[in-house]
Design a protein around this motif. Structure first.
Motif, PDB file in Angstrom:
ATOM      1  N   ILE A  12       0.852  -1.189   0.000  1.00 66.40           N
ATOM      2  CA  ILE A  12       0.000   0.000   0.000  1.00 66.40           C
ATOM      3  C   ILE A  12       0.885   1.235   0.000  1.00 66.40           C
ATOM      4  O   ILE A  12       1.852   1.322   0.767  1.00 66.40           O
ATOM      5  N   GLU A  13       0.575   2.184  -0.872  1.00 64.85           N
ATOM      6  CA  GLU A  13       1.325   3.431  -0.955  1.00 64.85           C
ATOM      7  C   GLU A  13       0.739   4.441   0.022  1.00 64.85           C
ATOM      8  O   GLU A  13      -0.453   4.743  -0.028  1.00 64.85           O
ATOM      9  N   CYS A  14       1.589   4.956   0.903  1.00 59.99           N
ATOM     10  CA  CYS A  14       1.136   5.911   1.915  1.00 59.99           C
ATOM     11  C   CYS A  14       1.780   7.268   1.667  1.00 59.99           C
ATOM     12  O   CYS A  14       3.000   7.349   1.468  1.00 59.99           O
ATOM     13  N   PRO A  15       0.998   8.335   1.659  1.00 62.15           N
ATOM     14  CA  PRO A  15       1.543   9.672   1.390  1.00 62.15           C
ATOM     15  C   PRO A  15       2.631  10.041   2.390  1.00 62.15           C
ATOM     16  O   PRO A  15       2.463   9.866   3.600  1.00 62.15           O
ATOM     17  N   ASP A  16       3.736  10.532   1.867  1.00 63.09           N
ATOM     18  CA  ASP A  16       4.856  10.969   2.697  1.00 63.09           C
ATOM     19  C   ASP A  16       5.118  12.438   2.382  1.00 63.09           C
ATOM     20  O   ASP A  16       6.212  12.827   1.967  1.00 63.09           O
ATOM     21  N   ASP A  17       4.088  13.241   2.547  1.00 64.96           N
ATOM     22  CA  ASP A  17       4.114  14.632   2.115  1.00 64.96           C
ATOM     23  C   ASP A  17       4.150  15.549   3.332  1.00 64.96           C
ATOM     24  O   ASP A  17       3.193  15.610   4.099  1.00 64.96           O
ATOM     25  N   PRO A  18       5.243  16.290   3.545  1.00 61.74           N
ATOM     26  CA  PRO A  18       5.317  17.180   4.712  1.00 61.74           C
ATOM     27  C   PRO A  18       4.279  18.285   4.694  1.00 61.74           C
ATOM     28  O   PRO A  18       3.915  18.832   5.732  1.00 61.74           O
ATOM     29  N   ASN A  19       3.749  18.617   3.498  1.00 64.05           N
ATOM     30  CA  ASN A  19       2.734  19.667   3.389  1.00 64.05           C
ATOM     31  C   ASN A  19       1.318  19.124   3.458  1.00 64.05           C
ATOM     32  O   ASN A  19       0.361  19.870   3.306  1.00 64.05           O
ATOM     33  N   ASN A  20       1.182  17.777   3.649  1.00 63.25           N
ATOM     34  CA  ASN A  20      -0.135  17.156   3.782  1.00 63.25           C
ATOM     35  C   ASN A  20      -1.037  17.435   2.591  1.00 63.25           C
ATOM     36  O   ASN A  20      -2.235  17.634   2.713  1.00 63.25           O
ATOM     37  N   GLY A  21      -0.434  17.513   1.392  1.00 57.10           N
ATOM     38  CA  GLY A  21      -1.232  17.676   0.189  1.00 57.10           C
ATOM     39  C   GLY A  21      -1.473  19.094  -0.223  1.00 57.10           C
ATOM     40  O   GLY A  21      -2.069  19.355  -1.262  1.00 57.10           O
ATOM     41  N   ALA A  22      -1.033  20.073   0.572  1.00 56.81           N
ATOM     42  CA  ALA A  22      -1.278  21.476   0.240  1.00 56.81           C
ATOM     43  C   ALA A  22      -0.209  22.001  -0.704  1.00 56.81           C
ATOM     44  O   ALA A  22       0.967  21.741  -0.528  1.00 56.81           O
ATOM     45  N   SER A  28       1.375  18.303  -8.973  1.00 65.90           N
ATOM     46  CA  SER A  28       2.685  17.728  -9.195  1.00 65.90           C
ATOM     47  C   SER A  28       2.831  16.421  -8.428  1.00 65.90           C
ATOM     48  O   SER A  28       1.948  16.023  -7.669  1.00 65.90           O
ATOM     49  N   TYR A  29       3.977  15.769  -8.609  1.00 69.99           N
ATOM     50  CA  TYR A  29       4.225  14.480  -7.971  1.00 69.99           C
ATOM     51  C   TYR A  29       4.167  14.596  -6.451  1.00 69.99           C
ATOM     52  O   TYR A  29       4.693  15.540  -5.871  1.00 69.99           O
ATOM     53  N   LYS A  30       3.506  13.640  -5.810  1.00 68.06           N
ATOM     54  CA  LYS A  30       3.431  13.602  -4.357  1.00 68.06           C
ATOM     55  C   LYS A  30       4.226  12.396  -3.859  1.00 68.06           C
ATOM     56  O   LYS A  30       3.986  11.272  -4.300  1.00 68.06           O
ATOM     57  N   PRO A  31       5.181  12.599  -2.941  1.00 67.76           N
ATOM     58  CA  PRO A  31       5.994  11.477  -2.464  1.00 67.76           C
ATOM     59  C   PRO A  31       5.169  10.477  -1.673  1.00 67.76           C
ATOM     60  O   PRO A  31       4.239  10.847  -0.951  1.00 67.76           O
ATOM     61  N   VAL A  32       5.525   9.208  -1.806  1.00 63.50           N
ATOM     62  CA  VAL A  32       4.838   8.142  -1.078  1.00 63.50           C
ATOM     63  C   VAL A  32       5.879   7.186  -0.496  1.00 63.50           C
ATOM     64  O   VAL A  32       7.009   7.118  -0.965  1.00 63.50           O
ATOM     65  N   LYS A  33       5.480   6.451   0.516  1.00 63.15           N
ATOM     66  CA  LYS A  33       6.291   5.383   1.076  1.00 63.15           C
ATOM     67  C   LYS A  33       5.461   4.113   1.063  1.00 63.15           C
ATOM     68  O   LYS A  33       4.262   4.142   1.388  1.00 63.15           O
ATOM     69  N   THR A  34       6.057   3.009   0.691  1.00 59.07           N
ATOM     70  CA  THR A  34       5.340   1.749   0.560  1.00 59.07           C
ATOM     71  C   THR A  34       5.431   0.925   1.841  1.00 59.07           C
ATOM     72  O   THR A  34       6.512   0.748   2.412  1.00 59.07           O
ATOM     73  N   TYR A  35       4.274   0.442   2.283  1.00 53.29           N
ATOM     74  CA  TYR A  35       4.189  -0.463   3.425  1.00 53.29           C
ATOM     75  C   TYR A  35       3.540  -1.765   2.947  1.00 53.29           C
ATOM     76  O   TYR A  35       2.930  -1.817   1.873  1.00 53.29           O
ATOM     77  N   TYR A  36       3.647  -2.807   3.784  1.00 53.93           N
ATOM     78  CA  TYR A  36       3.168  -4.130   3.390  1.00 53.93           C
ATOM     79  C   TYR A  36       2.323  -4.711   4.529  1.00 53.93           C
ATOM     80  O   TYR A  36       2.667  -4.544   5.707  1.00 53.93           O
ATOM     81  N   PHE A  37       1.229  -5.385   4.181  1.00 58.82           N
ATOM     82  CA  PHE A  37       0.356  -5.941   5.214  1.00 58.82           C
ATOM     83  C   PHE A  37      -0.247  -7.267   4.756  1.00 58.82           C
ATOM     84  O   PHE A  37      -0.394  -7.525   3.560  1.00 58.82           O
ATOM     85  N   SER A  38      -0.578  -8.080   5.736  1.00 59.78           N
ATOM     86  CA  SER A  38      -1.283  -9.337   5.464  1.00 59.78           C
ATOM     87  C   SER A  38      -2.472  -9.506   6.400  1.00 59.78           C
ATOM     88  O   SER A  38      -3.210 -10.474   6.287  1.00 59.78           O
ATOM     89  N   ARG A  39      -2.652  -8.541   7.306  1.00 62.15           N
ATOM     90  CA  ARG A  39      -3.749  -8.644   8.277  1.00 62.15           C
ATOM     91  C   ARG A  39      -4.506  -7.321   8.356  1.00 62.15           C
ATOM     92  O   ARG A  39      -3.895  -6.257   8.446  1.00 62.15           O
ATOM     93  N   VAL A  40      -5.828  -7.427   8.305  1.00 66.89           N
ATOM     94  CA  VAL A  40      -6.696  -6.265   8.477  1.00 66.89           C
ATOM     95  C   VAL A  40      -7.175  -6.239   9.926  1.00 66.89           C
ATOM     96  O   VAL A  40      -7.812  -7.177  10.400  1.00 66.89           O
ATOM     97  N   ILE A  41      -6.839  -5.174  10.644  1.00 60.70           N
ATOM     98  CA  ILE A  41      -7.254  -5.050  12.042  1.00 60.70           C
ATOM     99  C   ILE A  41      -8.756  -4.782  12.127  1.00 60.70           C
ATOM    100  O   ILE A  41      -9.467  -5.395  12.911  1.00 60.70           O
ATOM    101  N   CYS A  42      -9.240  -3.859  11.319  1.00 65.63           N
ATOM    102  CA  CYS A  42     -10.676  -3.598  11.264  1.00 65.63           C
ATOM    103  C   CYS A  42     -11.038  -3.120   9.868  1.00 65.63           C
ATOM    104  O   CYS A  42     -10.263  -2.413   9.218  1.00 65.63           O
ATOM    105  N   GLY A  43     -12.205  -3.543   9.395  1.00 67.33           N
ATOM    106  CA  GLY A  43     -12.667  -3.170   8.070  1.00 67.33           C
ATOM    107  C   GLY A  43     -13.709  -2.074   8.137  1.00 67.33           C
ATOM    108  O   GLY A  43     -14.171  -1.684   9.223  1.00 67.33           O
TER     109      GLY A  43
END
Length: 358
Positions: A108-118, A127-142
């Protein structure tokens, strides 16, 4: 692709029953499919067909297409043809979530933007927004509600999965990815309840606080989700979701933005407390944290409930309490006057007379 509910008759009760059944099935789909942003549904009552679109705050239905008429058949054929020309994002899927090939893991790509999208002008830049990739196999809550924030929580790691890493036990989740659709202003700097900005302030203030041994949600990355649609980078929000849709003027749809936040540590539900002593330790931590974020961060939490209090257990350390979910928190550092008509919090845990002054 879409949930389909079929009835043999076309009377008013059959149509209403088909809608009700469609709502329930779609709610279940949302709860199970974590990569779903909005959903399609189809009802067929005798020869009448209707197409439904389920978004964060409303369900829209087309007029009846009567397959017993040439016009109805033409509309029926046009629908799947148009769907076949859509990108995955236009069909409701989230292109920022994908399966890790050959493994029972998702990335899952998670936004890594110090300006929070502004952007510099306070709006949402293209323009391009930086992201950081995380990985999961378990959903805590849907997302188990048909309308609202669609909050999903995922137990994640920042280590890319592989058979070697899995065998070595290196893929133990260390983060929680919170994926939700909160109400949001277009200008992120003006929204007093933006959880990303509030968590960043908490981290900055409490990391150098004189209050010792505090346990609190520490943000790693966070911001508004952007995705590529028709070769253009767009913010995933309800403005874009309903663009071109003729919504009746008497229906007020709140503006929501798709937001993703990564925090640590991971906690366990409060109902898993093992003793009275452990419960006292947990509640004591919560009181300490609640006081610190109020006095040292100028943040009013406003959402105490058993669902937002977690137990943190670390090997060789005492049990701790963790306060989560700052969606309803209020920035007290901004000047405010008058009455606040909004009711906040989790209903069973709200005070009988919620304060409206701020």
């Amino acid at each position: 692709m879409a949930v389909v509910e079929v009835k043999l008759s076309s009377g008013g009760s059959s149509v209403n029953d088909s809608f009700a059944q469609l709502y329930e099935y779609t709610r279940q789909v949302y709860a199970e499919q974590f990569d779903l942003r909005f959903a399609w549904g189809v009802t067929v009552c005798a020869t009448e067909m209707r197409v439904c679109h389920f978004g964060p705050d409303l369900a829209l239905s087309s007029c009846a297409m009567d397959e017993a008429t040439p016009k109805g058949r033409q509309d029926f054929i046009t629908l799947p043809v148009n769907w076949s020309l859509c990108e995955a994002a236009q069909l409701g899927r989230d292109p920022t979530i994908s399966r890790v090939p050959g493994m029972n893991w998702w990335q899952i790509e998670c936004p890594d933007d110090p300006n929070n999208g502004a952007s510099e002008d306070g709006g949402c830049g293209s323009s391009y927004k930086p992201v950081k990739t995380y990985y999961f196999s378990r959903v805590i809550c849907g997302a188990d509600h048909l309308f609202g924030r669609y909050t999903r929580c995922l137990a994640a790691t920042d280590i890319e999965p592989s058979e070697e890493a899995e065998a070595a036990g290196e893929l133990k989740p260390r983060f929680v990815v919170k994926d939700a659709w909160p109400v949001a202003d277009q200008d992120t700097t003006k929204h007093s309840c933006d959880e990303v900005l509030l968590l960043k302030r908490i981290k900055k203030a409490l990391s150098v606080s004189s209050s010792e041994d505090l346990v609190y949600s520490q943000i790693a990355v966070g911001g508004r989700v952007n995705m590529t649609v028709d070769n253009a980078l767009v913010e995933d929000n309800t403005d874009n979701l309903y663009k071109g849709v003729d919504i009746p003027s008497n229906i007020k749809v709140p503006r929501r933005a798709h937001r993703r936040i990564v925090t640590s540590p991971i906690g366990e539900p409060l109902h898993e407390v093992e003793s009275v002593r452990e419960l006292i330790l947990v509640v004591g931590d919560i009181m300490h944290c609640h006081s610190a974020i109020s006095t040292e961060c100028s943040i009013f939490y406003r959402n105490i409930s058993d669902n937002n209090i977690l137990i943190v257990r670390r090997e060789g350390e005492p049990t701790r309490g963790l306060l989560i979910d700052f969606d309803c928190a209020l920035d007290l550092s901004k000047e405010r006057t008058g009455m606040r008509g909004e009711m906040t919090g989790t209903f069973p845990s709200m005070s009988m007379k919620s304060p409206t002054l701020y």
